[in-house]
Design an enzyme around this catalytic site. Structure first.
Site: not given
Ligand SMILES: *Cc1c(COP(=O)(O)O)cnc(C)c1O
Length: 363
Positions: A35, A259
């Site tokens: 994702k 800054y």
């Molecule tokens: C993002 C996600 C994962 C992966 O999590 P990581 O900590 O990156 O391994 C697994 N299951 C769900 C439902 C997620 O939303």
């Protein structure tokens, strides 16, 4: 010449990290979580590098479409499922497996005239309290309704852990053990597949006996828990955020940098100016002293990170000059180290590399 900043994506590292996760997963079904544009690495890179995974887990339809266009033929799991009735046509067209976490989605499935079967992961809320069915009676009702639909195939029960990355959550906070027990209770006499493990569970809770795992962050060479180091887990950074020095300044005693003039030279200093700022996704919140590597040498940031630039003390890299290569994170400076300095986690930095930074894929 374009501005010298680039995010180099190392496909060999992605492949290597997947193999490490695969070793931990054994014969379990492995969803490679990709994702957020593969945690900033590009869905297409994930498709190319994760062919040894059993499926890709994504969130949105545009990314699912990109994965299919890039040639991904194996299953794709949509972690939040679908959002509106019209989405189901896309689910069918792209042959997506959907998470169902709410009665409203069950209702949409009931009203959908499907041309082919839709695979469903039913999400149970075991204590995270974001998504999922939280009461046994509602789980049973959802299962009954889904199983009455000839165009739905109920593939697995899944849940998500709140504290797999945290050895000892504070007293009274939802622990892994507690969530596993609640999940088991909610599953009741369900005999089908179960999916629980994220990266942290896969690496740190090896007793979890699920059938499908969902590692994300480890595939990109970063750690799910700040108490661990990627290298110690045999993981390789898959992204190098790289730029160059575009100027060098000589400071006298008492002169300041940037800054707010938060850094004051207490001795004569050579300062390098790096073409990278918070508009590129580098965190503004890091303090003076945060490392970057200039010409292979770790040197400290001085003063505030600005929108397009940041400054470093070149004392330890006297040979560095305009055009010298700078690693903001990667091999010499783990992204997790920058994240810790910024008070966040590697996930956020990887996802937030801004669109103006070109991705360059190697390997
Ligand atoms: C993002 C996600 C994962 C992966 O999590 P990581 O900590 O990156 O391994 C697994 N299951 C769900 C439902 C997620 O939303």
């Amino acid at each position: 010449m374009p501005r010298p900043i680039v995010a180099l994506i190392d496909r060999a590292a992605l492949r290597h990290n997947l193999a490490v996760a695969r070793q931990r997963a054994g014969t379990r079904f492995l969803w490679a979580v990709a994702k957020a544009d593969a945690y900033g690495h590009g869905v297409e890179s994930a498709v190319a590098a994760f062919d040894a995974a059993d499926g890709l887990a994504l969130l949105d339809f545009a990314e699912a479409q990109r994965a299919r266009s890039a040639g991904w033929r194996k299953p794709i799991l949509l972690l939040e499922g679908f959002f509106a009735p019209d989405d189901l046509a896309v689910v069918e067209r792209l042959d997506l497996t959907v998470v169902v976490h709410h009665e409203e989605q069950v209702r949409m499935l009931e009203h959908h005239a499907a041309a082919r079967p839709i695979d469903v992961y039913l999400k149970l809320n075991s204590g995270m309290n974001r998504l999922g069915f939280a009461a046994a009676a509602r789980v049973a009702a959802a299962v009954e309704r889904l199983q009455a639909l000839p165009h739905v195939r109920l593939r697995a029960f899944m849940t998500h852990l709140a504290n797999a990355d945290n050895g000892n959550p504070a007293q009274g906070r939802t622990s892994v053990e507690e969530q596993l027990q609640r999940f088991a209770r909610l599953c009741g006499d369900w005999r089908g597949a179960r999916s629980i493990s994220n990266s942290a569970a896969l690496f740190f809770h090896r007793g979890i006996a699920d059938d499908a795992v969902r590692p994300g962050i480890v595939l990109y060479g970063a750690v799910p828990a700040p108490s661990h180091r990627a290298e110690a887990l045999q993981l390789r950074p898959a992204m190098q955020l790289r730029s160059q020095l575009i100027a060098v300044q000589q400071l006298g005693v008492g002169e300041t940098v940037g800054y707010g003039a938060t850094f004051v030279a207490t001795q004569p200093l050579r300062i390098g100016v790096v073409a990278c700022g918070y508009a590129d996704g580098y965190p503004r919140s890091v303090p003076t002293g945060t490392p970057v590597a200039v010409a292979g040498v770790r040197v400290p940031i001085v003063g505030r990170v600005s929108m397009d630039m940041l400054c470093v003390d070149l004392t330890r890299a006297p040979q560095a000059t305009v055009g010298s290569e700078v690693e903001l994170w990667g091999q010499r400076v783990p992204v997790d180290e920058v994240a810790a300095a910024a008070g966040t986690i590697g996930y956020e930095l990887l996802c937030k590399v801004s669109p103006r930074v070109p991705r360059q894929v190697e390997g």
